[in-house]
Motif scaffolding. Structure first.
Motif, PDB file in Angstrom:
ATOM      1  N   GLY A 191      51.116  32.641  73.989  1.00 35.85           N
ATOM      2  CA  GLY A 191      49.718  32.570  74.395  1.00 35.85           C
ATOM      3  C   GLY A 191      48.918  32.636  73.097  1.00 35.85           C
ATOM      4  N   ILE A 192      47.707  32.071  73.120  1.00 36.12           N
ATOM      5  CA  ILE A 192      46.941  32.019  71.872  1.00 36.12           C
ATOM      6  C   ILE A 192      45.562  32.641  72.069  1.00 36.12           C
ATOM      7  CG2 ILE A 192      45.899  30.484  70.121  1.00 36.12           C
ATOM      8  CD1 ILE A 192      48.823  30.133  69.980  1.00 36.12           C
ATOM      9  N   GLY A 193      45.138  33.478  71.119  1.00 36.27           N
ATOM     10  CA  GLY A 193      43.775  34.027  71.101  1.00 36.27           C
ATOM     11  C   GLY A 193      43.190  33.795  69.720  1.00 36.27           C
ATOM     12  N   ILE A 194      41.888  33.546  69.664  1.00 36.21           N
ATOM     13  CA  ILE A 194      41.261  33.257  68.369  1.00 36.21           C
ATOM     14  C   ILE A 194      40.345  34.416  67.983  1.00 36.21           C
ATOM     15  CG2 ILE A 194      39.717  31.652  67.145  1.00 36.21           C
ATOM     16  CD1 ILE A 194      41.887  29.926  67.886  1.00 36.21           C
ATOM     17  N   LYS A 195      40.363  34.753  66.719  1.00 33.49           N
ATOM     18  CA  LYS A 195      39.581  35.902  66.230  1.00 33.49           C
ATOM     19  C   LYS A 195      38.516  35.420  65.252  1.00 33.49           C
ATOM     20  CE  LYS A 195      40.432  40.225  63.608  1.00 33.49           C
ATOM     21  NZ  LYS A 195      40.020  41.326  64.479  1.00 33.49           N
ATOM     22  N   PRO A 196      37.364  34.948  65.764  1.00 39.05           N
ATOM     23  CA  PRO A 196      36.325  34.485  64.848  1.00 39.05           C
ATOM     24  C   PRO A 196      35.456  35.654  64.380  1.00 39.05           C
ATOM     25  CG  PRO A 196      35.679  34.034  67.106  1.00 39.05           C
ATOM     26  CD  PRO A 196      36.973  34.782  67.178  1.00 39.05           C
ATOM     27  N   MET A 197      35.173  35.697  63.085  1.00 33.83           N
ATOM     28  CA  MET A 197      34.219  36.696  62.573  1.00 33.83           C
ATOM     29  C   MET A 197      33.389  36.023  61.488  1.00 33.83           C
ATOM     30  SD  MET A 197      36.617  40.095  62.792  1.00 33.83           S
ATOM     31  CE  MET A 197      35.696  41.033  61.647  1.00 33.83           C
ATOM     32  N   SER A 198      32.061  36.152  61.601  1.00 33.40           N
ATOM     33  CA  SER A 198      31.192  35.403  60.683  1.00 33.40           C
ATOM     34  C   SER A 198      30.393  36.341  59.798  1.00 33.40           C
ATOM     35  CB  SER A 198      30.223  34.542  61.501  1.00 33.40           C
ATOM     36  OG  SER A 198      29.303  35.387  62.164  1.00 33.40           O
ATOM     37  N   PRO A 199      29.987  35.828  58.624  1.00 35.83           N
ATOM     38  CA  PRO A 199      29.118  36.643  57.768  1.00 35.83           C
ATOM     39  C   PRO A 199      27.804  36.974  58.479  1.00 35.83           C
ATOM     40  CG  PRO A 199      29.470  34.444  56.796  1.00 35.83           C
ATOM     41  CD  PRO A 199      30.344  34.539  58.002  1.00 35.83           C
ATOM     42  N   ARG A 200      27.296  36.019  59.272  1.00 36.21           N
ATOM     43  CA  ARG A 200      25.997  36.233  59.914  1.00 36.21           C
ATOM     44  C   ARG A 200      26.037  37.445  60.856  1.00 36.21           C
ATOM     45  NH1 ARG A 200      23.767  34.390  64.694  1.00 36.21           N
ATOM     46  NH2 ARG A 200      21.493  34.399  64.659  1.00 36.21           N
ATOM     47  N   ALA A 201      27.032  37.444  61.770  1.00 33.29           N
ATOM     48  CA  ALA A 201      27.090  38.531  62.754  1.00 33.29           C
ATOM     49  C   ALA A 201      27.439  39.858  62.077  1.00 33.29           C
ATOM     50  CB  ALA A 201      28.112  38.192  63.834  1.00 33.29           C
ATOM     51  N   THR A 202      28.351  39.802  61.112  1.00 32.13           N
ATOM     52  CA  THR A 202      28.731  41.034  60.422  1.00 32.13           C
ATOM     53  C   THR A 202      27.534  41.633  59.699  1.00 32.13           C
ATOM     54  OG1 THR A 202      30.954  40.174  60.074  1.00 32.13           O
ATOM     55  CG2 THR A 202      30.268  42.000  58.654  1.00 32.13           C
ATOM     56  N   LYS A 203      26.803  40.772  59.005  1.00 29.29           N
ATOM     57  CA  LYS A 203      25.678  41.290  58.220  1.00 29.29           C
ATOM     58  C   LYS A 203      24.576  41.851  59.106  1.00 29.29           C
ATOM     59  CE  LYS A 203      26.439  38.684  54.009  1.00 29.29           C
ATOM     60  NZ  LYS A 203      25.887  37.752  53.029  1.00 29.29           N
ATOM     61  N   LYS A 204      24.355  41.210  60.252  1.00 35.60           N
ATOM     62  CA  LYS A 204      23.335  41.734  61.181  1.00 35.60           C
ATOM     63  C   LYS A 204      23.711  43.156  61.616  1.00 35.60           C
ATOM     64  CE  LYS A 204      21.631  38.993  64.519  1.00 35.60           C
ATOM     65  NZ  LYS A 204      20.429  38.196  64.679  1.00 35.60           N
ATOM     66  N   LEU A 205      25.005  43.325  61.927  1.00 36.10           N
ATOM     67  CA  LEU A 205      25.455  44.633  62.397  1.00 36.10           C
ATOM     68  C   LEU A 205      25.341  45.684  61.295  1.00 36.10           C
ATOM     69  CD1 LEU A 205      27.094  46.167  64.769  1.00 36.10           C
ATOM     70  CD2 LEU A 205      28.908  46.097  63.062  1.00 36.10           C
ATOM     71  N   VAL A 206      25.855  45.345  60.104  1.00 33.54           N
ATOM     72  CA  VAL A 206      25.872  46.341  59.019  1.00 33.54           C
ATOM     73  C   VAL A 206      24.445  46.665  58.574  1.00 33.54           C
ATOM     74  CG1 VAL A 206      26.682  46.804  56.675  1.00 33.54           C
ATOM     75  CG2 VAL A 206      28.195  45.657  58.306  1.00 33.54           C
ATOM     76  N   ARG A 207      23.585  45.642  58.566  1.00 27.27           N
ATOM     77  CA  ARG A 207      22.159  45.872  58.226  1.00 27.27           C
ATOM     78  C   ARG A 207      21.556  46.888  59.187  1.00 27.27           C
ATOM     79  NH1 ARG A 207      20.653  40.678  58.734  1.00 27.27           N
ATOM     80  NH2 ARG A 207      21.235  40.200  56.593  1.00 27.27           N
ATOM     81  N   LYS A 208      21.844  46.716  60.470  1.00 24.31           N
ATOM     82  CA  LYS A 208      21.310  47.631  61.484  1.00 24.31           C
ATOM     83  C   LYS A 208      21.835  49.051  61.263  1.00 24.31           C
ATOM     84  CE  LYS A 208      20.021  46.364  66.102  1.00 24.31           C
ATOM     85  NZ  LYS A 208      18.648  46.397  65.716  1.00 24.31           N
ATOM     86  N   ALA A 209      23.120  49.152  60.934  1.00 20.07           N
ATOM     87  CA  ALA A 209      23.724  50.473  60.723  1.00 20.07           C
ATOM     88  C   ALA A 209      23.111  51.157  59.493  1.00 20.07           C
ATOM     89  CB  ALA A 209      25.239  50.327  60.552  1.00 20.07           C
ATOM     90  N   ILE A 210      22.906  50.406  58.430  1.00 17.88           N
ATOM     91  CA  ILE A 210      22.331  51.005  57.210  1.00 17.88           C
ATOM     92  C   ILE A 210      20.881  51.412  57.461  1.00 17.88           C
ATOM     93  CG2 ILE A 210      21.654  50.548  54.807  1.00 17.88           C
ATOM     94  CD1 ILE A 210      24.158  48.832  54.503  1.00 17.88           C
ATOM     95  N   ARG A 211      20.125  50.533  58.131  1.00 21.21           N
ATOM     96  CA  ARG A 211      18.722  50.875  58.432  1.00 21.21           C
ATOM     97  C   ARG A 211      18.644  52.135  59.270  1.00 21.21           C
ATOM     98  NH1 ARG A 211      16.420  45.091  59.846  1.00 21.21           N
ATOM     99  NH2 ARG A 211      16.000  44.394  57.741  1.00 21.21           N
ATOM    100  N   PHE A 212      19.547  52.218  60.262  1.00 25.58           N
ATOM    101  CA  PHE A 212      19.558  53.389  61.138  1.00 25.58           C
ATOM    102  C   PHE A 212      19.822  54.652  60.319  1.00 25.58           C
ATOM    103  CE2 PHE A 212      22.089  56.450  63.533  1.00 25.58           C
ATOM    104  CZ  PHE A 212      21.266  56.703  64.627  1.00 25.58           C
ATOM    105  N   ALA A 213      20.803  54.585  59.409  1.00 29.94           N
ATOM    106  CA  ALA A 213      21.130  55.756  58.581  1.00 29.94           C
ATOM    107  C   ALA A 213      19.909  56.160  57.752  1.00 29.94           C
ATOM    108  CB  ALA A 213      22.325  55.442  57.679  1.00 29.94           C
ATOM    109  N   LEU A 214      19.237  55.178  57.166  1.00 34.99           N
ATOM    110  CA  LEU A 214      18.073  55.492  56.329  1.00 34.99           C
ATOM    111  C   LEU A 214      16.939  56.083  57.163  1.00 34.99           C
ATOM    112  CD1 LEU A 214      18.096  52.318  54.046  1.00 34.99           C
ATOM    113  CD2 LEU A 214      18.538  54.673  53.309  1.00 34.99           C
ATOM    114  N   GLU A 215      16.736  55.524  58.361  1.00 31.29           N
ATOM    115  CA  GLU A 215      15.617  55.979  59.191  1.00 31.29           C
ATOM    116  C   GLU A 215      15.854  57.344  59.806  1.00 31.29           C
ATOM    117  OE1 GLU A 215      15.039  52.772  61.942  1.00 31.29           O
ATOM    118  OE2 GLU A 215      14.230  51.458  60.364  1.00 31.29           O
TER     119      GLU A 215
END
Ligand code: NAD
Length: 417
Positions: A191-215
């Motif tokens: 069976g086959i599953g695909i694991k896509p991960m993009s810079p766009r989605a990753t950066k949005k998430l990490v940006r949110k996490a860093i902003r949250f920590a700062l705030e």
């Protein structure tokens, strides 16, 4: 827009400013989804808690105008659809909403409503604060050392739903494509599953996490990944995460390699850990971690493991957050066998409400709920799930628990005057 389920209640809309912050009026319209199974039980217990916290926290200045939005079995019965398009538009219009669990109908080809909501509304961050509430039975000796907020990427990774069954035409095609063009030989029955991960989605998430920590005055953000094995997905998650920290927050972050001694005032530490080691770290050295950013699959595992560490999913709040709207939710499922029994623990939904008010900038309301629920549990008043692990406690129903928290909030607010 016209909504087939009725006009929104009197009240004002929450809006998003150009800088991406919320503008919250004193009488906001907030969406709610009552959910399936135990949804109505926990909603009926939690809503009076929310209303008491708002009335008392704001001394009568504020009031939430709740707007019920159809989804799930109730919606299917009334409107012939499990998730009407108008509900999605209404969630975007409301900007902030709270939801109870939705049952995923059994049967092939049906996508979970929760996944559909996340994908359609681009709720790219699943946020789960994990903190111990004094008195809750927990399986570790020092649960009070856990105080973390998990940011899990919500739309990509193996959960994107790109997979083909063993022996299907698509799986067979993929296997021969890999063999013909990439010299990759797989068992033909895979069976086959695909694991896509993009810079766009990753950066949005990490940006949110860093902003949250700062705030919120947190000092550490840890990128958790399995990059030693999956270099171009999980490893790239780590690299893109560091890139965001370096490129966008250079004056506010330090990295482990540059750190000698304490984290300087006004800065946060951004570091990374391999996922398997992290499962040990949260048990052995929980005080060293505050905000975690993870890809979807590992984030799912770790947030449930952390919830168990402080007392289980019945007490774990959560939110799915995007740039246009945020949905706060009880993290457990619809527990159909307890539906309508007024029995289950509404704690997860009540705590999600506290999280929602914090997101709206209503700190007094949020703090009152946190204190109210902590003190009620601390006094030994709990629902059956906790009662069976707490000798000497008083078991109450779901609605009685909600009433006890609302009453405690009223007493607390009166004593603070
Ligand atoms: P579940 O969380 O509904 O229930 C599993 C067991 O956990 C219950 O039988 C009960 O013993 C306990 N439990 C759950 N919530 C509790 C509470 N508030 N207080 C006390 N005990 C509680 O998980 P499930 O049985 O795997 O899923 C049932 C349905 O819920 C499925 O259709 C699933 O797809 C759906 N689901 C929805 C969400 C969501 O809407 N976010 C999340 C998970 C599962």
């Amino acid at each position: 827009m016209k909504y087939p389920f009725g006009t929104p209640p009197a009240g004002d809309w929450i809006t998003i400013t150009q800088s991406g912050h919320l503008a919250v009026p004193d009488h906001p319209i907030v969406g709610f989804i009552e959910g399936d199974g135990v949804g109505p039980d926990i909603w009926n217990a939690a809503r009076p808690v929310f209303d008491a916290a708002v009335t008392r926290g704001s001394r009568g200045r504020r009031q939430v105008h709740w707007w019920e939005l159809p989804a799930g079995e109730k919606s299917l019965e009334k409107y012939g659809q499990l998730l009407p398009e108008e509900t999605l538009s209404a969630l975007e219009q409301a900007v902030v909403a709270i939801k109870c669990p939705l049952t995923t109908p059994v049967g092939g080809g049906f996508r979970s409503l929760n996944v559909t909501l996340r994908q359609r509304l681009e709720l790219y961050a699943c946020i789960r604060p994990v903190r111990y509430i004094q008195g809750t039975p927990a399986p570790v000796t020092r649960p009070q050392d856990v105080d973390m907020v998990v940011f899990r990427e919500n739309m990509e990774d193996l959960y994107a739903g790109i997979e083909w069954k063993s022996g299907s035409e698509q799986a067979v095609k993929m296997i021969s494509l890999l063999e013909d063009h990439f010299a990759v030989k797989l068992d033909p029955e895979s069976g086959i599953g695909i694991k896509p991960m993009s810079p766009r989605a990753t950066k949005k998430l990490v940006r949110k996490a860093i902003r949250f920590a700062l705030e919120t005055g947190r000092k550490r953000v840890t990128l958790v990944h399995k990059g030693n094995i999956m270099k171009f997905t999980e490893g790239a998650f780590r690299d893109w995460g560091y890139e965001v920290a370096r490129d966008e927050f250079s004056d506010r972050v330090v990295f482990e390699a540059d750190l000698t001694g304490d984290i300087p005032d006004g800065k946060i530490l951004v570091n990374d850990r391999i996922a398997d080691a992290m499962f040990q770290q949260v048990l052995l050295r929980p005080r060293e971690y505050e905000v975690l950013a993870l890809p979807n699959l590992n984030g799912d595992y770790l947030s449930d493991a952390l919830a168990a560490q402080v007392g289980g999913l019945g007490m774990a709040p959560g939110a799915n957050v995007g740039d246009r709207c945020a949905i706060f939710e009880a993290t457990h499922g619809s527990a159909p066998k307890y539906a309508g029994l007024d029995k289950v623990n509404p704690g997860s939904l009540i705590l999600s409400g506290a999280m929602m008010f914090a997101h709206m900038g209503w700190k007094e309301e949020s703090d009152l709920i946190m204190r109210g629920i902590s003190e009620v549990i601390g006094s030994g008043i709990v629902t059956y799930d906790l009662a069976r692990q707490m000798p000497g406690s008083k078991e109450v129903s779901c609605s009685e628990f909600g009433r006890a928290v609302a009453e405690r909030i009223r007493d607390l607010a009166a004593s603070l005057r």
